[in-house]
Write a protein that holds these residues in place. Sequence first.
Motif, PDB file in Angstrom:
ATOM      1  N   VAL A   1      44.241  43.152  41.975  1.00  0.00           N
ATOM      2  CA  VAL A   1      43.111  43.574  41.151  1.00  0.00           C
ATOM      3  C   VAL A   1      41.804  43.006  41.690  1.00  0.00           C
ATOM      4  CG1 VAL A   1      42.120  43.464  38.835  1.00  0.00           C
ATOM      5  CG2 VAL A   1      44.572  43.854  39.117  1.00  0.00           C
ATOM      6  N   SER A   2      41.831  41.758  42.153  1.00  0.00           N
ATOM      7  CA  SER A   2      40.603  41.138  42.667  1.00  0.00           C
ATOM      8  C   SER A   2      40.131  41.819  43.943  1.00  0.00           C
ATOM      9  CB  SER A   2      40.843  39.649  42.930  1.00  0.00           C
ATOM     10  OG  SER A   2      41.195  38.977  41.734  1.00  0.00           O
ATOM     11  N   TYR A   3      41.071  42.293  44.754  1.00  0.00           N
ATOM     12  CA  TYR A   3      40.694  42.962  46.004  1.00  0.00           C
ATOM     13  C   TYR A   3      40.186  44.379  45.745  1.00  0.00           C
ATOM     14  CZ  TYR A   3      41.162  45.023  50.647  1.00  0.00           C
ATOM     15  OH  TYR A   3      40.923  45.675  51.827  1.00  0.00           O
ATOM     16  N   ARG A   4      40.761  45.059  44.766  1.00  0.00           N
ATOM     17  CA  ARG A   4      40.453  46.482  44.572  1.00  0.00           C
ATOM     18  C   ARG A   4      39.379  46.721  43.525  1.00  0.00           C
ATOM     19  NH1 ARG A   4      46.568  49.177  44.464  1.00  0.00           N
ATOM     20  NH2 ARG A   4      47.237  48.409  46.512  1.00  0.00           N
ATOM     21  N   SER A   5      39.257  45.829  42.535  1.00  0.00           N
ATOM     22  CA  SER A   5      38.359  46.118  41.414  1.00  0.00           C
ATOM     23  C   SER A   5      37.356  45.003  41.176  1.00  0.00           C
ATOM     24  CB  SER A   5      39.186  46.384  40.143  1.00  0.00           C
ATOM     25  OG  SER A   5      40.073  47.472  40.330  1.00  0.00           O
ATOM     26  N   VAL A   6      37.807  43.957  40.467  1.00  0.00           N
ATOM     27  CA  VAL A   6      36.914  42.883  40.063  1.00  0.00           C
ATOM     28  C   VAL A   6      37.633  41.557  40.265  1.00  0.00           C
ATOM     29  CG1 VAL A   6      37.694  43.078  37.666  1.00  0.00           C
ATOM     30  CG2 VAL A   6      35.500  41.988  38.146  1.00  0.00           C
ATOM     31  N   ASN A   7      36.880  40.530  40.605  1.00  0.00           N
ATOM     32  CA  ASN A   7      37.469  39.223  40.890  1.00  0.00           C
ATOM     33  C   ASN A   7      38.002  38.592  39.605  1.00  0.00           C
ATOM     34  OD1 ASN A   7      38.232  36.785  41.918  1.00  0.00           O
ATOM     35  ND2 ASN A   7      36.182  36.108  42.488  1.00  0.00           N
ATOM     36  N   LEU A   8      39.323  38.456  39.534  1.00  0.00           N
ATOM     37  CA  LEU A   8      39.978  37.859  38.372  1.00  0.00           C
ATOM     38  C   LEU A   8      40.940  36.748  38.787  1.00  0.00           C
ATOM     39  CD1 LEU A   8      40.812  41.108  36.360  1.00  0.00           C
ATOM     40  CD2 LEU A   8      38.936  39.512  35.939  1.00  0.00           C
ATOM     41  N   MET A   9      40.655  36.093  39.892  1.00  0.00           N
ATOM     42  CA  MET A   9      41.564  35.069  40.397  1.00  0.00           C
ATOM     43  C   MET A   9      41.665  33.866  39.467  1.00  0.00           C
ATOM     44  SD  MET A   9      43.000  36.220  43.052  1.00  0.00           S
ATOM     45  CE  MET A   9      43.786  34.730  43.625  1.00  0.00           C
ATOM     46  N   ASP A  10      40.656  33.634  38.633  1.00  0.00           N
ATOM     47  CA  ASP A  10      40.678  32.492  37.719  1.00  0.00           C
ATOM     48  C   ASP A  10      41.168  32.855  36.322  1.00  0.00           C
ATOM     49  OD1 ASP A  10      39.653  30.879  39.726  1.00  0.00           O
ATOM     50  OD2 ASP A  10      37.563  31.286  39.154  1.00  0.00           O
ATOM     51  N   GLU A  11      41.590  34.095  36.134  1.00  0.00           N
ATOM     52  CA  GLU A  11      41.969  34.561  34.791  1.00  0.00           C
ATOM     53  C   GLU A  11      43.487  34.591  34.648  1.00  0.00           C
ATOM     54  OE1 GLU A  11      39.738  34.829  32.664  1.00  0.00           O
ATOM     55  OE2 GLU A  11      37.938  34.943  33.905  1.00  0.00           O
ATOM     56  N   SER A  12      44.097  33.423  34.556  1.00  0.00           N
ATOM     57  CA  SER A  12      45.565  33.363  34.467  1.00  0.00           C
ATOM     58  C   SER A  12      46.074  33.936  33.164  1.00  0.00           C
ATOM     59  CB  SER A  12      46.029  31.909  34.623  1.00  0.00           C
ATOM     60  OG  SER A  12      45.663  31.392  35.882  1.00  0.00           O
ATOM     61  N   PHE A  13      45.488  33.548  32.042  1.00  0.00           N
ATOM     62  CA  PHE A  13      45.958  34.026  30.743  1.00  0.00           C
ATOM     63  C   PHE A  13      45.732  35.529  30.601  1.00  0.00           C
ATOM     64  CE2 PHE A  13      44.930  29.526  29.952  1.00  0.00           C
ATOM     65  CZ  PHE A  13      46.149  29.092  29.451  1.00  0.00           C
ATOM     66  N   LEU A  14      44.603  35.994  31.088  1.00  0.00           N
ATOM     67  CA  LEU A  14      44.283  37.423  30.977  1.00  0.00           C
ATOM     68  C   LEU A  14      45.242  38.267  31.809  1.00  0.00           C
ATOM     69  CD1 LEU A  14      42.258  39.550  29.882  1.00  0.00           C
ATOM     70  CD2 LEU A  14      40.976  39.230  31.998  1.00  0.00           C
ATOM     71  N   MET A  15      45.516  37.839  33.038  1.00  0.00           N
ATOM     72  CA  MET A  15      46.378  38.636  33.897  1.00  0.00           C
ATOM     73  C   MET A  15      47.837  38.586  33.455  1.00  0.00           C
ATOM     74  SD  MET A  15      44.219  40.055  35.674  1.00  0.00           S
ATOM     75  CE  MET A  15      45.373  41.009  36.636  1.00  0.00           C
ATOM     76  N   ASP A  16      48.247  37.517  32.808  1.00  0.00           N
ATOM     77  CA  ASP A  16      49.589  37.509  32.209  1.00  0.00           C
ATOM     78  C   ASP A  16      49.708  38.609  31.163  1.00  0.00           C
ATOM     79  OD1 ASP A  16      50.622  35.488  33.730  1.00  0.00           O
ATOM     80  OD2 ASP A  16      50.133  33.900  32.293  1.00  0.00           O
ATOM     81  N   HIS A  17      48.659  38.790  30.381  1.00  0.00           N
ATOM     82  CA  HIS A  17      48.671  39.838  29.361  1.00  0.00           C
ATOM     83  C   HIS A  17      48.674  41.220  30.000  1.00  0.00           C
ATOM     84  CE1 HIS A  17      46.748  42.476  26.241  1.00  0.00           C
ATOM     85  NE2 HIS A  17      47.691  41.907  25.527  1.00  0.00           N
ATOM     86  N   VAL A  18      47.906  41.401  31.063  1.00  0.00           N
ATOM     87  CA  VAL A  18      47.891  42.695  31.758  1.00  0.00           C
ATOM     88  C   VAL A  18      49.275  43.013  32.315  1.00  0.00           C
ATOM     89  CG1 VAL A  18      46.912  43.966  33.705  1.00  0.00           C
ATOM     90  CG2 VAL A  18      45.444  42.502  32.310  1.00  0.00           C
ATOM     91  N   LYS A  19      49.904  42.029  32.932  1.00  0.00           N
ATOM     92  CA  LYS A  19      51.236  42.229  33.509  1.00  0.00           C
ATOM     93  C   LYS A  19      52.249  42.611  32.443  1.00  0.00           C
ATOM     94  CE  LYS A  19      53.740  38.695  34.130  1.00  0.00           C
ATOM     95  NZ  LYS A  19      54.270  37.385  34.568  1.00  0.00           N
ATOM     96  N   GLU A  20      52.227  41.927  31.311  1.00  0.00           N
ATOM     97  CA  GLU A  20      53.204  42.191  30.262  1.00  0.00           C
ATOM     98  C   GLU A  20      52.985  43.535  29.587  1.00  0.00           C
ATOM     99  OE1 GLU A  20      52.580  38.820  27.850  1.00  0.00           O
ATOM    100  OE2 GLU A  20      53.445  37.395  29.275  1.00  0.00           O
ATOM    101  N   GLU A  21      51.746  43.993  29.546  1.00  0.00           N
ATOM    102  CA  GLU A  21      51.440  45.235  28.859  1.00  0.00           C
ATOM    103  C   GLU A  21      51.627  46.468  29.735  1.00  0.00           C
ATOM    104  OE1 GLU A  21      50.586  45.856  25.686  1.00  0.00           O
ATOM    105  OE2 GLU A  21      50.938  43.759  25.189  1.00  0.00           O
ATOM    106  N   LEU A  22      51.399  46.354  31.034  1.00  0.00           N
ATOM    107  CA  LEU A  22      51.286  47.549  31.864  1.00  0.00           C
ATOM    108  C   LEU A  22      52.344  47.678  32.956  1.00  0.00           C
ATOM    109  CD1 LEU A  22      47.399  47.719  32.345  1.00  0.00           C
ATOM    110  CD2 LEU A  22      48.821  48.969  30.723  1.00  0.00           C
ATOM    111  N   CYS A  23      52.931  46.597  33.422  1.00  0.00           N
ATOM    112  CA  CYS A  23      53.821  46.688  34.574  1.00  0.00           C
ATOM    113  C   CYS A  23      55.215  47.174  34.180  1.00  0.00           C
ATOM    114  CB  CYS A  23      53.916  45.338  35.273  1.00  0.00           C
ATOM    115  SG  CYS A  23      52.409  44.845  36.127  1.00  0.00           S
ATOM    116  N   PHE A  24      55.874  47.825  35.126  1.00  0.00           N
ATOM    117  CA  PHE A  24      57.231  48.327  34.917  1.00  0.00           C
ATOM    118  C   PHE A  24      57.899  48.467  36.282  1.00  0.00           C
ATOM    119  CE2 PHE A  24      54.665  52.012  35.710  1.00  0.00           C
ATOM    120  CZ  PHE A  24      55.475  52.872  36.445  1.00  0.00           C
ATOM    121  N   VAL A  25      59.207  48.614  36.284  1.00  0.00           N
ATOM    122  CA  VAL A  25      59.979  48.765  37.514  1.00  0.00           C
ATOM    123  C   VAL A  25      60.152  50.243  37.823  1.00  0.00           C
ATOM    124  CG1 VAL A  25      62.206  48.367  38.612  1.00  0.00           C
ATOM    125  CG2 VAL A  25      61.176  46.582  37.218  1.00  0.00           C
ATOM    126  N   SER A  26      59.802  50.628  39.024  1.00  0.00           N
ATOM    127  CA  SER A  26      59.924  52.021  39.440  1.00  0.00           C
ATOM    128  C   SER A  26      61.372  52.354  39.802  1.00  0.00           C
ATOM    129  CB  SER A  26      59.020  52.289  40.648  1.00  0.00           C
ATOM    130  OG  SER A  26      59.253  53.574  41.171  1.00  0.00           O
TER     131      SER A  26
END
Length: 457
Positions: A195-220
Amino acid sequence: MSNVVVLDNGAGVIKAGIGGERDPTAIVPNSMGRPLSSKKWLMADQLLSPDVDLTSATARRPFDRGYLINPDLQSSIWSHIFSNLLKITPSHSSLLLTEPLFNLPSIQRSIDEIIFEDFNFKALYVSDSPSLVHLYEASRRPYGLVSKAQCSLVVDCGFSFTHASPVFQNFTLNYAVKRLDLGGKALSNYLKELVSYRSVNLMDESFLMDHVKEELCFVSLDLPRDLQIARKPGKDNLFRCTYVLPDGITHTKGFLKDPEEPKRYIPLYDEAPQQVAEEQIDMDQLENTDNSEDRNRRNGSKIDLTKNEFGLTNERFLVPEMMFRPADLGPYHSVSLTFISVLCSIEESASIIQHFFPSIYWWLTGLNQAGLAECIHRAISSCHSHLHPVLYEREMDLRPLVPDKYCLKITTQEDPILGVWRGGSLLASSPDFDAMCITKAEYEELGSARCRKRFFH
């Protein structure tokens, strides 16, 4: 009322409650955090408060790479849970505690000192996650395969490690356990990089990215096909989702711009014809778009969501795909995430399926369980169930590696997050539990090392 406290002490999430109950009283992060706008450290349930802004918050965890490195911090978190959430008196209670496989003796001694000398628990029983999962699954389905065979292979995708653990008659066979140094924390870090490379720098947002991962990610289930769909523009891209970042004024937590967006890909895996599925998806997209616009007009929202958001497409399934292709993370991660170090010891290959298969096959032949189907279960400690249906949804990768004479049955738990705790709650309510524990008097007389021999691990 039972006086046994069941504590599933995961490196990422703690599940705590009273033995004999179905669900834990508290499910809280095993960490402390300090927001930028405050000098006070928050812990456990305080981090989940909707009024707390965790943007760029500093995090402290008692665990690092699967091992307890800060006993004092862990003791503080436990004290907060016992006094404020469970409201129990440790000196009048027993404790059932889970610990990682291959825990070091020095760490075990530190934990015993905290339990008996700091909290003064009257008795302690220590177990590992795989045996508790096996116990719960066998009791939940008394006529099922696990209960009849009394053996299973538990695949535990945790915060720092992934273990494949054979369990036989409620005992984990430690000498046959396989481990991959890949877990939920590494996947969160990989998502932050993408996300930091493609969109916006979120390298310091550990709690936020945990929430993004839990809400949006899935196994293809079909990676080449999903990659082609992720390249399509507009509404043809069924994986595109928009996540709104907190602004610290009107909302302190991140959220999905459209809650229905993450579900648009689900018809791809239905049995209905592809054409019908695509038509239904288009209709749903139009309805969801209209509904979201209507809701915004009715609520009179004044938030400009276009200035504080980012989109996700193929990141949603490429991040958990690293469970199957850890070498794709590259040699850079061999230092910080220790992926490559464990791959050097793998004889067969670097993928999770082929890494764990020698353990499955050796376990079946070594116990002479010919004719019995192997049951593979998952117990997830830090990641949500929709993030890592690792072996369950990738049976096509495992089936060619299992000999034809063995049936393959891969099952999941009704709630992978709580499977370990429920097994512990069931064990704590058994009549023989008190005889299995070590008491404080035995600890003071014999010491930690001799008392630990009672737990067979």
